[in-house]
Design a protein around this motif. Structure first.
Motif, mmCIF file in Angstrom:
data_model
loop_
_atom_site.group_PDB
_atom_site.id
_atom_site.type_symbol
_atom_site.label_atom_id
_atom_site.label_comp_id
_atom_site.label_asym_id
_atom_site.label_seq_id
_atom_site.Cartn_x
_atom_site.Cartn_y
_atom_site.Cartn_z
ATOM 1 N N GLN A 208 51.669 42.971 45.308
ATOM 2 C CA GLN A 208 50.833 41.898 45.408
ATOM 3 C C GLN A 208 51.564 40.882 44.267
ATOM 4 O O GLN A 208 51.094 40.818 42.905
ATOM 5 N N HIS A 234 42.956 37.829 46.719
ATOM 6 C CA HIS A 234 42.962 39.421 46.570
ATOM 7 C C HIS A 234 41.920 40.158 47.399
ATOM 8 O O HIS A 234 42.233 40.918 48.143
ATOM 9 N N PRO A 243 46.537 46.271 48.304
ATOM 10 C CA PRO A 243 47.466 45.807 47.828
ATOM 11 C C PRO A 243 48.194 47.015 46.826
ATOM 12 O O PRO A 243 47.493 47.551 46.248
#
Length: 382
Positions: A208, A234, A243
């Motif tokens: 990420q 996110h 992630p």
């Protein structure tokens, strides 16, 4: 995705650097990989549940120029050293994740020459791209994965996944998963459509980088709106995958160097460990090591240092990691939970993820966030 990953927190180590191995390949076998074993208890005490290893296979220089995926780099030792590390780690409840460089190989690659294209990776003349459209290359990669999973690895970090066709992994992974159903696969994605790549490839997760950048950048700029925007992105990723999150790794300037105000180190770590994701701690970040990555030959050396034979005294940043990881383990629902922004200004924020609320104050004055007065340049867990 295997259920054990919901509780995974990785200690990320670059073995060639950690062990002080020579910069270039040498034929003599030196059993340096065993230098990691005295550090396993240190990783456990930190709160980690696994080792995310950088390259350990035979390579020309830095490990990302692999020449033989079936052989441990002689600078690190041999297969017995790997087996010993797996055994010692397993005895402490630690899993081992391997770094698979399958986009490109070194010029002296030991495999068939027809596996190679005429292309090089990102302008690096010594890194030759594999022909991912060739079924024999898919078979080769699956064989490599099977070999090391069979020797005790728990999964693979797939280097430069962003440069590889997602369809390649869609062809490789189903068979590997059928033989090793508890394995976990995370791809290196720096940019692009993370969720789309996961869906097309069949990977479990990707790195990420969007959140990594937003954490240090928002703290440096005093602009928590950037962080809130990244957390909204996110949240959306969680519809597809969880992630792999981080604030440091083997490819980027150390967090303690990147942050302009050292008082914000705790803020960055608190964000990492209180939002969704499968987090990793890059070795040395738990000691607030500094290091600047430079775009030149040898420019990674400062962020890939050698470590001593045994751990020394733990410092305050190590203890801060322990505190935050301990809090994470007491709130296991965080790993897949979306973050709600309950309060937001440029320099203050309240972030709630599952049953954890993090209050951030970047201001020079105390700030009332909700019912809590947060001191200057401080953070608070509620």
């Amino acid at each position: 995705m295997p259920s054990w990953t919901d509780h995974a927190i990785w200690w990320h180590v670059y073995p060639l650097g950690f062990t002080g191995a020579p910069k270039r390949a040498e034929p003599r076998i030196v059993h340096r990989l065993r230098q990691l074993e005295p550090w396993l208890d240190y990783a456990v005490e930190l709160g980690c549940s696994g080792l995310m290893l950088g390259p350990i296979f035979a390579a020309e220089t830095h490990g990302y120029d692999t020449v033989d995926h079936f052989r441990i780099d002689p600078r690190l030792g041999d297969e017995r050293d790997f087996d010993s590390l797996v055994e010692q780690a397993r005895g402490r409840g630690l899993r081992i994740l391997l770094d698979g460089v399958f986009n490109h190989v070194g010029r002296s690659f030991a495999g068939p020459r027809d596996f190679l294209t005429e292309r090089t990776f990102e302008g690096h003349d010594r890194l030759v791209v594999l022909d991912h459209g060739r079924p024999a290359v898919q078979d080769y990669v699956a064989e490599v994965m099977d070999h090391w999973l069979g020797r005790g690895a728990a999964g693979w970090r797939l280097d430069a996944a962003y440069a590889m066709p997602a369809e390649f992994w869609a062809g490789v992974l189903p068979g590997v998963r059928a033989r090793h159903p508890e394995s976990w696969f995370v791809g290196e994605m720096i940019h692009g459509d993370y969720a789309g790549y996961v869906e097309r490839s069949g990977l479990d997760s990707v790195t990420q980088y969007e959140l990594w950048k937003a954490i240090w950048s928002s703290l440096n700029d005093g602009n928590l709106f950037e962080l809130a925007w990244a957390l909204d992105r996110h949240n959306g990723m969680l519809d597809t995958f969880v992630p792999q999150t981080f604030v440091g790794n083997h490819d980027v300037t150390r967090l303690a160097t990147r942050l302009e105000d050292p008082r914000h180190l705790g803020h960055a770590l608190a964000i990492l460990f209180t939002v969704a994701g499968i987090p990793s701690v890059y070795y040395g970040d738990e000691q607030a090591l500094t290091g600047l990555k430079e775009e030149r030959e040898g420019g990674d050396d400062a962020i890939r240092p050698a470590f001593p034979g045994t751990p020394g005294e733990r410092g305050p940043v190590y203890r801060l990691h322990q505190r935050l990881i301990g809090n994470r383990r007491r709130h296991p629902g965080v790993v897949r939970a979306r973050t709600k922004v309950d309060h937001l200004t440029n320099r203050t924020a309240a972030l709630t993820t599952a049953d954890v609320t993090l209050l951030l104050n970047l201001d020079d004055e105390p700030q009332l966030i909700g019912r809590v007065e947060v001191p200057p340049h401080a953070w608070h867990l509620a």
